[in-house]
Structure formats: structure tokens, C-alpha cells
Write an enzyme that holds these catalytic residues in place. Structure first.
Site, PDB file in Angstrom:
ATOM      1  NE  ARG A  39     -40.430  -0.940 -32.886  1.00  0.00           N
ATOM      2  CZ  ARG A  39     -41.077  -2.104 -32.847  1.00  0.00           C
ATOM      3  NH1 ARG A  39     -40.985  -2.904 -31.785  1.00  0.00           N
ATOM      4  NH2 ARG A  39     -41.825  -2.483 -33.874  1.00  0.00           N
ATOM      5  CG  HIS A  65     -46.923  -2.177 -33.495  1.00  0.00           C
ATOM      6  ND1 HIS A  65     -45.657  -2.178 -32.924  1.00  0.00           N
ATOM      7  CD2 HIS A  65     -47.551  -3.265 -32.998  1.00  0.00           C
ATOM      8  CE1 HIS A  65     -45.540  -3.218 -32.106  1.00  0.00           C
ATOM      9  NE2 HIS A  65     -46.652  -3.899 -32.142  1.00  0.00           N
ATOM     10  CD  GLU A  91     -43.928  -9.160 -33.690  1.00  0.00           C
ATOM     11  OE1 GLU A  91     -45.099  -9.515 -33.491  1.00  0.00           O
ATOM     12  OE2 GLU A  91     -43.016  -9.361 -32.879  1.00  0.00           O
ATOM     13  CG  ASN A  97     -40.220  -7.211 -32.467  1.00  0.00           C
ATOM     14  OD1 ASN A  97     -39.398  -6.309 -32.419  1.00  0.00           O
ATOM     15  ND2 ASN A  97     -41.453  -7.030 -32.939  1.00  0.00           N
ATOM     16  CE1 TYR A 140     -41.565 -10.055 -28.263  1.00  0.00           C
ATOM     17  CE2 TYR A 140     -41.457  -9.772 -25.883  1.00  0.00           C
ATOM     18  CZ  TYR A 140     -41.763  -9.277 -27.153  1.00  0.00           C
ATOM     19  OH  TYR A 140     -42.252  -8.000 -27.288  1.00  0.00           O
ATOM     20  CD  GLU A 169     -42.210  -5.781 -29.972  1.00  0.00           C
ATOM     21  OE1 GLU A 169     -42.636  -6.852 -29.492  1.00  0.00           O
ATOM     22  OE2 GLU A 169     -42.833  -5.143 -30.841  1.00  0.00           O
TER      23      GLU A 169
HETATM   24  C1  GCO Z   1     -45.582  -8.576 -30.690  1.00  0.00           C
HETATM   25  C2  GCO Z   1     -45.957  -7.178 -30.779  1.00  0.00           C
HETATM   26  C3  GCO Z   1     -46.218  -6.508 -29.457  1.00  0.00           C
HETATM   27  C4  GCO Z   1     -46.682  -7.432 -28.343  1.00  0.00           C
HETATM   28  C5  GCO Z   1     -45.502  -7.947 -27.559  1.00  0.00           C
HETATM   29  C6  GCO Z   1     -45.960  -8.937 -26.488  1.00  0.00           C
HETATM   30  O1  GCO Z   1     -44.392  -8.854 -30.786  1.00  0.00           O
HETATM   31  O2  GCO Z   1     -46.498  -9.396 -30.629  1.00  0.00           O
HETATM   32  O3  GCO Z   1     -44.931  -6.450 -31.428  1.00  0.00           O
HETATM   33  O4  GCO Z   1     -47.217  -5.592 -29.817  1.00  0.00           O
HETATM   34  O5  GCO Z   1     -47.511  -6.734 -27.467  1.00  0.00           O
HETATM   35  O6  GCO Z   1     -44.626  -8.628 -28.383  1.00  0.00           O
HETATM   36  O7  GCO Z   1     -46.638  -9.977 -27.103  1.00  0.00           O
END
Ligand code: GCO
Length: 461
Positions: A74, A118, A163, A298, A300, A355
Site C-alpha cells: 500500500r 495521504h 484518515e 487503520n 492500532y 494499517e
Molecule cells: C496514521 C497514518 C500513518 C501513521 C501511522 C502511525 O494512521 O496516523 O496513516 O501515516 O504514520 O498510523 O501513526
């Protein structure tokens, strides 16, 4: 159940974070080139001027992707590298870079998944009002047309934006990232609406002009809520919280996803924003709601929540001394179960994790290797949960680890290392971390080698 045979095992990165060559071969300025020059804005005065220098090292980088066995990569396109003024004349050298990169990826049997935007917005358009200018939707569609014309004979996977919660919410409301504006709610709502309109127009452009059948999705922030208790009431409380939009702000899942997939803003969000809502001309919501092929997101981490006796919902704080990454983000593997499950239930499209990953305190050890056991354990636990979601009926099509290489982490500069490949920014030397070698085995086994974590066996996070 295992991962689908056609599962897109990938890695992700973004133009401004890895390319460098910020003033080379005709590239125009982005808002990040400008913000990086504002004293004190970026950690240690770092900039994306050179960084990983992927622009000059892309062949080595693709060779390493091949060595890892990636099935997909990606990447994002730098809008001002291709159209320096944001609109008008195309920069042939800028376009030629992506043409070469796509060919190199395909030569190595790696599928390119393209994010059109992005965050590296053309400075020239920012000076014309940027997302506050309703013309920004057409500017974006015209840019999309240039990329589709150049690459859609070989590229089939597309995500218009990365995002909006960040580039609108943090870039235009809280001011935490470029262009670092602190607009009023009303103004930020206008910018958000235009970014959604831009998404819709870009999807129309891709559908109309792509030369091979396009598969189009999105890549928003995934704010996941995890039920503390797994009974129906606990699960419903988490689902309700995850899709609520009851605070003034732009961190919401639904403020950006409901228009795309349901063709309307969430009612609770409209209530909370009230008279600050912009006028929405007839036809806008129909443009925004274009048919999509996957729900990319994305993810985390997530928040654990519980229902209260009076019908409210409260967040359950993490235990003392929670496992944290180098960015002090909580490690919450269940986010990759509940996130895919809840998003799939609400929007009904196959899930792609666009992500997921972590920042580590990585360095080259005396043996010349980069040992990153935390990242291996992190990815193993998250992927085990994602597999559990698939077993429970979620249709999933891919996973992109963030990131393929250490890179420029926005306002944190090069402080954080998210890559599965270590980058020495002085020498540009790349070293595969242990996690890259582990990921190679995961891909080769299509995920079968990932151990199954028995829930509540005391080793949950
Ligand atoms: C985000 C962005 C990425 C970041 C990654 C780590 O999700 O903030 O897509 O560019 O670098 O997530 O923070």
C-alpha cells in the site's frame, strides 16, 4: 478457519513519510514541506526532505519487499509531485516515478494498492482555501483522473483518502498536524464535507476511467470499542459506543463512514453539531455515497467499555502498567476482532486492515541484526484475533502492516520506528528486522503458523 487463500498480505507506507526528494524533479510544495520549516513544530527539527530517500532507493525497497514475500504494497501518491500546482500542468518526472515503482512492484508479483491522498496536500491549493474551498472536490477528482489515466492499466486497488479524522480533525480543527489550522467547528465541518465530496468525485472518476476493473475502498481511522463482558448487553454497549457521534469533534467513525456507505450523516452527530452544520446542496450526499468494494480501516488499538446500570456507557481504564508501544499506545489485540466484526456488521463490505503495527525502540544490535520481539508478539496476537473474526463470519481480504520501513512519523519526525525494515537515515542502509523474517513465514504459511491464543488463559493483554 484460516485466512482466505487470496488474502492480501501486505505492508504500507505513505509518500511524504518515505520518499524524500521533497524539492527534486519538479515536485511542488506540500503543506508538510512548509510546516516542517516552522520552528519547534517537528521533533528535533526533522523534515521529510530526504528521510528514507525511497525516491532514489525504490528498487532496493521493492527487492526487500520481494524478499519478505509481500503479496501487496500500500503506497500513496504525492499529489504535488505529480501536479506541482495541485491543478493544471502535470509533472512528467513525478508521474514517471510512480510508473517505474508500479512496474517494479508488478515485476516482483506485488500488487500495488494506491492511496491517492495521504495528507501531503499541495501548498498551492492550500493557499486557494484548500478543503474549505468547494472547488477542492473537483481539484481532487482532476488529480485522480491524472493518476487513473497513468496507472489504471496496471493498478486495480484504490483508496482515495487516508484518515480524514486526522487530516481534517487534527489538520483543520485541533491543529495538531499540517496545515495546523484551528478552525471553528462550523468551518471544520465545511472542510470535512468537501473532503467527503472529493472522495465521491474521485470514486466516480476511477469507475469511469479505470482501464482494468477497479476495486475501491477507504482507509479511515478505526476507533474500536471492545466489550468488557461478552454477553449480548456488553457487546451491544461496545457497538453503540463505537458508532456514536455524540461529541463535537472529528474522531468519530460514523461522521466520515456513514456518508460514504449509508449516504447520510449520523443523526446524533447532526444533533451535536446543530446549527454549525454547513448547508448541504441537493445531490451532494448522492455523490459522496458511491458504491465501494471494501471497507479498509487503520486499527492500532481500542477502548474497553461497559454498560452502566442507568443505560450509560463507561470506558474501562487499562490495568496498571499496561503493555505500551514506543509511542505509549496501548496494546489491545482484541481490537482486531471487534473492529472488523463491528465494521463488517454495519457496512457489509469485506474488511481490509489498511494499517496495523507498532512503534518500537529498535536499533541495530551488536550482531548486526534488529531484534524486535515485541513487534512479533504484537502482530501475532493481533492477527490471531483477526483470524478469530474471520472464523466468526467476517469477510476479510487483507492486512497491511504499518510500516514496511521506519519512516517520518509526522510531528514526531524520526523519533518512532514503525517499520519491519530498519532504516539508517544517515547511510540509507536497510536491515530486515526479525519481524520481517517472521512475517515472511506468516505469509508463506498464509497465516497458519500464527499460534492460537486461548482467550482468558491468563496471557491475554
Ligand atoms: C496514521 C497514518 C500513518 C501513521 C501511522 C502511525 O494512521 O496516523 O496513516 O501515516 O504514520 O498510523 O501513526
Amino acid at each position: 478457519m484460516n485466512f482466505p487463500e487470496t488474502f492480501a498480505w501486505g505492508a504500507a507506507a505513505a509518500s511524504y513519510q518515505i520518499e524524500g526528494a521533497a524539492f527534486e524533479d519538479g515536485k511542488g510544495l506540500s503543506v508538510w514541506d512548509v510546516v516542517c520549516r516552522r520552528p519547534g513544530k517537528i521533533w528535533s527539527g526533522n523534515t521529510g526532505d530526504v528521510g528514507c530517500d525511497h525516491y532514489h532507493n525504490y528498487e532496493e525497497d521493492v527487492r526487500l519487499m520481494k524478499e519478505i514475500g509481500l503479496r501487496a504494497y500500500r503506497l500513496s501518491i504525492s499529489w504535488p509531485r505529480v501536479i506541482p500546482g495541485g491543478v493544471g500542468a502535470v509533472n512528467p518526472k513525478g508521474l514517471a516515478f510512480y510508473d517505474r515503482l508500479v512496474d517494479k512492484l508488478l515485476e516482483n508479483h506485488i500488487s500495488p494498492w494506491i492511496t491517492l491522498f495521504h495528507w501531503d496536500y499541495p501548498q498551492a491549493l492550500y493557499l486557494k482555501g484548500g478543503w474549505l474551498n468547494r472547488d477542492s472536490a473537483d481539484w481532487f477528482a482532476d488529480y485522480a483522473a491524472v493518476i487513473v489515466d497513468a496507472l489504471s492499466d496496471r493498478v486495480s486497488r484504490w483508496m482515495p483518502q487516508n484518515e480524514p479524522q486526522c487530516f481534517i480533525g487534527m489538520g483543520h480543527h485541533t491543529g495538531e498536524i499540517a496545515p495546523c489550522l484551528t478552525l471553528s467547528d462550523a468551518e471544520a465541518l465545511v472542510a470535512a464535507h468537501h473532503s467527503l465530496l472529493a472522495h465521491g468525485k474521485a470514486v466516480q472518476m476511477i469507475r469511469a476511467q479505470a482501464r482494468i476493473r477497479p476495486f475501491i475502498g477507504c482507509a479511515p481511522v478505526g476507533n474500536v470499542c471492545i466489550p468488557e463482558t461478552k454477553d449480548p448487553g456488553g457487546i451491544e454497549a461496545a457497538r453503540k459506543e463505537m458508532f456514536s457521534c455524540n461529541k463535537r469533534g472529528f474522531w468519530s467513525n460514523t461522521w466520515f463512514a456513514d456518508p460514504l456507505f449509508l449516504g447520510k450523516y449520523p443523526e446524533d452527530g447532526l444533533d451535536v453539531f446543530g446549527s454549525d452544520m454547513p448547508f448541504v446542496p441537493d445531490g451532494d450526499m448522492e455523490i459522496i455515497r458511491q458504491p465501494l468494494d471494501f471497507f479498509g480501516v487503520n486499527i492500532y488499538g481500542g477502548r474497553v467499555v461497559r454498560a452502566t446500570d442507568d443505560g450509560g456507557i463507561v470506558e474501562v481504564p487499562p490495568q496498571d502498567g499496561p503493555p505500551l508501544t514506543a509511542t505509549l499506545w496501548n496494546v489491545v489485540p482484541e481490537a482486531l476482532y471487534w473492529g472488523p466484526r463491528f465494521f463488517y456488521e454495519r457496512y457489509g463490505l469485506p474488511i481490509v486492515i489498511t494499517e496495523n503495527g507498532m512503534a518500537g525502540c529498535d536499533w541495530i544490535h551488536v550482531d548486526g541484526c534488529v531484534h524486535d520481539p515485541q513487534r512479533i508478539d504484537f502482530m501475532s496476537r493481533y492477527l490471531d484475533q483477526y483470524r478469530r473474526a474471520i472464523t466468526d463470519g467476517v469477510k476479510a481480504e487483507g492486512y497491511f502492516v504499518w510500516s514496511i520501513m521506519d519512516n517520518f512519523e509526522w510531528m514526531q519526525g524520526f523519533k518512532c520506528r514503525f517499520g519491519i525494515i530498519h532504516v539508517d537515515y544517515a547511510t540509507k542502509k536497510r536491515v530486515l528486522k526479525d519481524s520481517a523474517l517472521w512475517y515472511r513465514a506468516v505469509i508463506a504459511s498464509n497465516g497458519a503458523c500464527i499460534p492460537k491464543v486461548e482467550m482468558h488463559s491468563g496471557n491475554n493483554m
